[in-house]
Scaffold this active site. Sequence first.
Site, PDB file in Angstrom:
ATOM      1  N   ASP A  10     -21.319   1.017  20.310  1.00  0.00           N
ATOM      2  CA  ASP A  10     -20.882   1.910  21.392  1.00  0.00           C
ATOM      3  C   ASP A  10     -21.099   3.378  21.008  1.00  0.00           C
ATOM      4  OD1 ASP A  10     -20.032   0.372  23.508  1.00  0.00           O
ATOM      5  OD2 ASP A  10     -17.918   0.353  22.917  1.00  0.00           O
ATOM      6  N   PHE A  28     -34.582  -6.612  39.182  1.00  0.00           N
ATOM      7  CA  PHE A  28     -33.248  -6.478  38.579  1.00  0.00           C
ATOM      8  C   PHE A  28     -32.969  -7.576  37.553  1.00  0.00           C
ATOM      9  CE2 PHE A  28     -33.063  -4.532  42.728  1.00  0.00           C
ATOM     10  CZ  PHE A  28     -32.357  -3.360  42.502  1.00  0.00           C
ATOM     11  N   THR A  81     -32.327   1.335  31.706  1.00  0.00           N
ATOM     12  CA  THR A  81     -30.954   1.537  31.236  1.00  0.00           C
ATOM     13  C   THR A  81     -30.777   2.794  30.389  1.00  0.00           C
ATOM     14  OG1 THR A  81     -29.231   0.565  29.841  1.00  0.00           O
ATOM     15  CG2 THR A  81     -31.478   0.054  29.236  1.00  0.00           C
ATOM     16  N   TYR A 115     -31.079  -4.931  23.564  1.00  0.00           N
ATOM     17  CA  TYR A 115     -31.159  -4.852  25.024  1.00  0.00           C
ATOM     18  C   TYR A 115     -31.902  -3.581  25.449  1.00  0.00           C
ATOM     19  CZ  TYR A 115     -29.759  -3.614  29.720  1.00  0.00           C
ATOM     20  OH  TYR A 115     -29.779  -3.204  31.030  1.00  0.00           O
ATOM     21  N   PHE A 144     -11.447  -0.178  23.230  1.00  0.00           N
ATOM     22  CA  PHE A 144     -12.267  -0.303  22.024  1.00  0.00           C
ATOM     23  C   PHE A 144     -12.373   1.035  21.286  1.00  0.00           C
ATOM     24  CE2 PHE A 144     -14.571  -3.908  24.433  1.00  0.00           C
ATOM     25  CZ  PHE A 144     -13.678  -4.855  23.960  1.00  0.00           C
TER      26      PHE A 144
HETATM   27  N1  UFG Z   1     -14.442  -0.842  27.016  1.00  0.00           N
HETATM   28  C1  UFG Z   1     -13.176  -1.036  26.474  1.00  0.00           C
HETATM   29  N2  UFG Z   1     -12.603  -2.258  26.639  1.00  0.00           N
HETATM   30  C2  UFG Z   1     -13.221  -3.294  27.297  1.00  0.00           C
HETATM   31  C3  UFG Z   1     -14.497  -3.068  27.830  1.00  0.00           C
HETATM   32  C4  UFG Z   1     -15.091  -1.830  27.668  1.00  0.00           C
HETATM   33  O1  UFG Z   1     -12.582  -0.144  25.884  1.00  0.00           O
HETATM   34  O2  UFG Z   1     -12.642  -4.386  27.377  1.00  0.00           O
HETATM   35  C5  UFG Z   1     -15.066   0.470  26.853  1.00  0.00           C
HETATM   36  C6  UFG Z   1     -16.351   0.404  26.063  1.00  0.00           C
HETATM   37  O3  UFG Z   1     -16.112   0.525  24.687  1.00  0.00           O
HETATM   38  C7  UFG Z   1     -17.119   1.591  26.632  1.00  0.00           C
HETATM   39  C8  UFG Z   1     -16.632   1.673  28.086  1.00  0.00           C
HETATM   40  O4  UFG Z   1     -15.417   0.939  28.116  1.00  0.00           O
HETATM   41  O5  UFG Z   1     -16.730   2.763  25.979  1.00  0.00           O
HETATM   42  C9  UFG Z   1     -17.590   1.070  29.059  1.00  0.00           C
HETATM   43  O6  UFG Z   1     -17.927  -0.234  28.606  1.00  0.00           O
HETATM   44  P1  UFG Z   1     -18.743  -1.267  29.511  1.00  0.00           P
HETATM   45  O7  UFG Z   1     -18.833  -2.531  28.733  1.00  0.00           O
HETATM   46  O8  UFG Z   1     -18.149  -1.313  30.877  1.00  0.00           O
HETATM   47  O9  UFG Z   1     -20.162  -0.586  29.655  1.00  0.00           O
HETATM   48  P2  UFG Z   1     -21.186  -0.107  28.516  1.00  0.00           P
HETATM   49  O10 UFG Z   1     -21.102   1.397  28.484  1.00  0.00           O
HETATM   50  O11 UFG Z   1     -20.990  -0.792  27.247  1.00  0.00           O
HETATM   51  O12 UFG Z   1     -22.570  -0.652  29.070  1.00  0.00           O
HETATM   52  C10 UFG Z   1     -23.078  -0.347  30.350  1.00  0.00           C
HETATM   53  C11 UFG Z   1     -24.005  -1.459  30.801  1.00  0.00           C
HETATM   54  C12 UFG Z   1     -25.180  -1.549  29.861  1.00  0.00           C
HETATM   55  C13 UFG Z   1     -25.857  -0.202  29.737  1.00  0.00           C
HETATM   56  C14 UFG Z   1     -24.847   0.853  29.359  1.00  0.00           C
HETATM   57  C15 UFG Z   1     -25.475   2.199  29.360  1.00  0.00           C
HETATM   58  O13 UFG Z   1     -23.311  -2.694  30.822  1.00  0.00           O
HETATM   59  O14 UFG Z   1     -26.099  -2.485  30.376  1.00  0.00           O
HETATM   60  O15 UFG Z   1     -23.780   0.856  30.289  1.00  0.00           O
HETATM   61  O16 UFG Z   1     -24.513   3.194  29.415  1.00  0.00           O
HETATM   62  F1  UFG Z   1     -26.789  -0.265  28.787  1.00  0.00           F
END
Ligand code: UFG
Length: 331
Positions: A285, A74, A118, A142, A209
């Site tokens: 994103d 992990f 991922t 990543y 976002f």
């Molecule tokens: N988001 C917001 N505001 C925030 C944080 C996140 O609107 O403060 C949104 C992001 O734009 C996204 C969603 O919420 O649309 C989820 O965001 P996260 O940061 O929780 O997760 P991610 O989808 O960016 O990333 C996660 C893992 C990564 C992996 C990815 C694959 O953290 O390691 O999922 O889907 F690669």
Amino acid sequence: MPRYLVTGGAGFVGSHAVLALLDRGDEVVVLDNLTQGHRAAVPAGVTLVEADLGDSARVAEVFATWRFDAVLHFAALSIVGASMREPLHYISENVAHSLRLADAAIKAGCLRFVLSSTAALFGNPDRVPIDEECRIAPSNPYGDSKRMVEEGLAWASRIHGLRYAALRYFNAAGSDPAGRAGEDHDPETHLVPLAIDAALERRPALTVFGEDYATPDGTCIRDYVHVTDLAQAHIAALERIETHGSCRYNIGSGNGASVRDVIAAVERIGGRKVPHSIGPRRAGDPAVLVAASDRLRAETGWQPRHGSLDDIVRTAWAWREAHPQGYADRP
Ligand code: UFG
């Protein structure tokens, strides 16, 4: 009794996998440098080797000390945004550490390896839901680092007979239903804990976002999979590689939830408003990431048991409410 080496076992997903192994009666050794992980996340009775995967001598020593049935790997750098700022650091560290670890395992005669991979492998996917045949085209360093590790393991499989499972996680969230572990990142960047903390007034208002995506409510859609279900998928994968050799699986709940859906779920479960405002899009994103986990289900019988967004939010809320300082609350 089977014995497993769990790197990153003091981190979020790793600590839940440790619990799943312990619940089966397996023996676990955790290797973690504790930069992201927490000593208090390692249950009593589990040996913690505090070491960095860059320290090859320590890693070799671990394999010389114990015989492992498999490695569950992990430990990694895993923040997409940070990887866009420090691409070479992300790629070199994730790739070198993972492949050297696999090499050390092979040299010690341990030929079973489960990799945390991922959904970021798929970048902006060519179709949704995303199955294992979708085009691999990471849109950030990543995701690309994990692609490279998967490729390295495929060579080790062909040449050394390594049996590996590459598990492509979608959005891991929630926490152990019995309250034994939870999510505690520093800095926290993930939507579910940030929305809960905003509702609990422990953090500033959440910034959404972007709300101009081509989705029904304009916000990004993700596949939130309960971390305990994800942990169980590792057990299923271990059994699968034993009987059928190497495999690659996409792991999600199969349900898409928008940022607004998550906010609504937190408000419903927590009974409090989530203060939030709308900000610009976050670089990198994709609009929609939802997994097709049919292969994992069909080949291993794995089923999400905590599949609903409400289950995810309920368990995450309970842990964060009980631990205002995260693992710092624990001895
Ligand atoms: N988001 C917001 N505001 C925030 C944080 C996140 O609107 O403060 C949104 C992001 O734009 C996204 C969603 O919420 O649309 C989820 O965001 P996260 O940061 O929780 O997760 P991610 O989808 O960016 O990333 C996660 C893992 C990564 C992996 C990815 C694959 O953290 O390691 O999922 O889907 F690669």
